[in-house]
Enzyme design. Sequence first.
Site, mmCIF file in Angstrom:
data_model
loop_
_atom_site.group_PDB
_atom_site.id
_atom_site.type_symbol
_atom_site.label_atom_id
_atom_site.label_comp_id
_atom_site.label_asym_id
_atom_site.label_seq_id
_atom_site.Cartn_x
_atom_site.Cartn_y
_atom_site.Cartn_z
ATOM 1 N N ASP A 1 0.790 -1.234 0.000
ATOM 2 C CA ASP A 1 0.000 0.000 0.000
ATOM 3 C C ASP A 1 0.821 1.282 0.000
ATOM 4 O O ASP A 1 0.257 2.369 0.153
ATOM 5 C CB ASP A 1 -0.990 0.046 1.180
ATOM 6 C CG ASP A 1 -2.233 -0.795 0.905
ATOM 7 O OD1 ASP A 1 -2.428 -1.173 -0.266
ATOM 8 O OD2 ASP A 1 -2.984 -1.075 1.855
ATOM 9 N N LYS B 1 3.283 1.097 -4.994
ATOM 10 C CA LYS B 1 4.132 0.522 -6.052
ATOM 11 C C LYS B 1 3.386 0.408 -7.381
ATOM 12 O O LYS B 1 3.904 0.783 -8.426
ATOM 13 C CB LYS B 1 4.606 -0.881 -5.638
ATOM 14 C CG LYS B 1 5.444 -0.887 -4.370
ATOM 15 C CD LYS B 1 5.852 -2.289 -3.964
ATOM 16 C CE LYS B 1 4.692 -3.168 -3.487
ATOM 17 N NZ LYS B 1 4.058 -2.684 -2.240
ATOM 18 N N HIS C 1 3.796 -9.402 -0.669
ATOM 19 C CA HIS C 1 5.121 -9.589 -0.092
ATOM 20 C C HIS C 1 5.698 -10.975 -0.416
ATOM 21 O O HIS C 1 6.872 -11.103 -0.780
ATOM 22 C CB HIS C 1 5.026 -9.387 1.417
ATOM 23 C CG HIS C 1 6.311 -9.651 2.117
ATOM 24 N ND1 HIS C 1 7.438 -8.886 1.879
ATOM 25 C CD2 HIS C 1 6.667 -10.600 3.005
ATOM 26 C CE1 HIS C 1 8.425 -9.357 2.619
ATOM 27 N NE2 HIS C 1 7.990 -10.398 3.306
HETATM 28 P P1 GDP Z 1 1.018 -1.128 -3.535
HETATM 29 O O1 GDP Z 1 0.429 -2.126 -2.602
HETATM 30 O O2 GDP Z 1 2.368 -0.668 -3.016
HETATM 31 O O3 GDP Z 1 1.085 -1.563 -4.958
HETATM 32 O O4 GDP Z 1 0.105 0.191 -3.469
HETATM 33 P P2 GDP Z 1 -1.019 0.714 -4.484
HETATM 34 O O5 GDP Z 1 -0.395 1.297 -5.706
HETATM 35 O O6 GDP Z 1 -2.027 -0.353 -4.669
HETATM 36 O O7 GDP Z 1 -1.613 1.942 -3.639
HETATM 37 C C1 GDP Z 1 -2.189 1.776 -2.370
HETATM 38 C C2 GDP Z 1 -3.125 2.923 -2.054
HETATM 39 O O8 GDP Z 1 -2.383 4.139 -1.937
HETATM 40 C C3 GDP Z 1 -4.182 3.159 -3.113
HETATM 41 O O9 GDP Z 1 -5.375 3.513 -2.487
HETATM 42 C C4 GDP Z 1 -3.627 4.337 -3.908
HETATM 43 O O10 GDP Z 1 -4.618 5.102 -4.532
HETATM 44 C C5 GDP Z 1 -2.902 5.122 -2.829
HETATM 45 N N1 GDP Z 1 -1.794 5.890 -3.400
HETATM 46 C C6 GDP Z 1 -0.819 5.410 -4.204
HETATM 47 N N2 GDP Z 1 0.034 6.388 -4.560
HETATM 48 C C7 GDP Z 1 -0.398 7.519 -3.966
HETATM 49 C C8 GDP Z 1 0.073 8.884 -3.950
HETATM 50 O O11 GDP Z 1 1.075 9.235 -4.562
HETATM 51 N N3 GDP Z 1 -0.640 9.759 -3.189
HETATM 52 C C9 GDP Z 1 -1.747 9.398 -2.495
HETATM 53 N N4 GDP Z 1 -2.366 10.344 -1.811
HETATM 54 N N5 GDP Z 1 -2.217 8.140 -2.491
HETATM 55 C C10 GDP Z 1 -1.571 7.209 -3.216
HETATM 56 MG MG MG Z 2 0.565 -3.406 -5.831
#
Ligand code: GDP
Ligand code: MG
Length: 389
Positions: A21, A24, A84
């Site tokens: 979250d 990525k 993970h």
């Molecule tokens: P991952 O698990 O690392 O792949 O994370 P995700 O890309 O699925 O993002 C997780 C959450 O964080 C989602 O609800 C996104 O919309 C939010 N999110 C991702 N990048 C940003 C950002 O740059 N700013 C904000 N405010 N929220 C973000």
């Molecule tokens: Mg992801």
Amino acid sequence: AKKAFVRTKPHINIGTMGHVDHGKTTLTAAITKVLSESAGADHVPFDRIDRAREEAARGITISIAHVEYETATRHYAHVDMPGHADYVKNMLTGAAQLDGAILVISAHEGVMPQTREHVLLARRVGVAHVVVALNKADGADRELADLVELEVRELLAEHGYPDSPVVRVSGLRALEDDPVWTASVAELLRAVDEHVPVPERYTDAPFLLPVEGGLSVTGRGTVATGSIEQGRVAVGDTVEAVGAGPGFTAVVTGVETFGKTMEYGEAGDNAALLLRGVRREQVRRGQVLAAVGTQSAHHRFAARVHLLTAEEGGRRTSIGDGYRPQLYIRTADAPGRLRLRGAERARPGETVDVEVELGTALAMRPGLGFAMREGGRTVAAGTMTEPLD
Ligand code: GDP
Ligand code: MG
């Protein structure tokens, strides 16, 4: 007809890593969006990268997503993984061979357990360079972001990445075309272009590709996919499949990368090889495709193994003869049985010489790295010293 892949720029393998979250997948989508403006990529939307949820609902697990893009100076293949466990498995088995990684860290949350583990893992599997995307900078308090930056710099320095650039970005706002944040993603890509050098590729060595998977393409035949470890392969070459079960030889009738045809594939390329007269079930993950006569499969090998300490995520207790971990060698994952050389037992933290007997014969060479896992955690890292029989 399919588009041809034109090799005009050096190719680099990269990927996002970091705590769940922290953004990525959003950042991966944003990079393709930003580069689609300069014709360096086709925009890949979030839900085409993050198929995990949808696939999980249908009972299939997709553990790795590949996208490609180009900056002014490089061609990139980029991997993003949903969970993970997929990082642990893909990085350890070498399915994700990264020349560099983008460590995504939320400016709100800072270093979290998976942030730390991915940095450890990157170091262990030999990822040479890390660039930090300090993400979610859109809503972040500046002082908090400064603190997170200090914290992540310290973590990276501790693990041998002392000069990693840190760029404040917002993947989400860049996806929404906010010019401030599309510029931040462009800046991140500049940092990657500058900080991650083109690694030395063994293009003159005999061809070798560890197979990640196979698929059948209606009307065309069977395709094997993977990242080329060394050498080159072209249409018309004969290759031999070695290890992980019965082998075969076949003529290569097509070489592709990301759906585009290539004149030849070379070390570092993500390739799909179309194989004449081969059935889908003959192609198996863990097998290697190699220049004919250059590889042989072995059930046993000698190795030097370092047992991780409990603090490093390893065992608390010692091991002895007959210890049976799961081994991760290239793309293969096979049960193994250990015999210690010159010691009765070995404790976490120690380095020992061992003989390993595998459940499946695999192609191998001295110097090849591998990991040992047990009950869902990595307990040791090893290097082969010599194939036995
Ligand atoms: P991952 O698990 O690392 O792949 O994370 P995700 O890309 O699925 O993002 C997780 C959450 O964080 C989602 O609800 C996104 O919309 C939010 N999110 C991702 N990048 C940003 C950002 O740059 N700013 C904000 N405010 N929220 C973000
Ligand atoms: Mg992801």
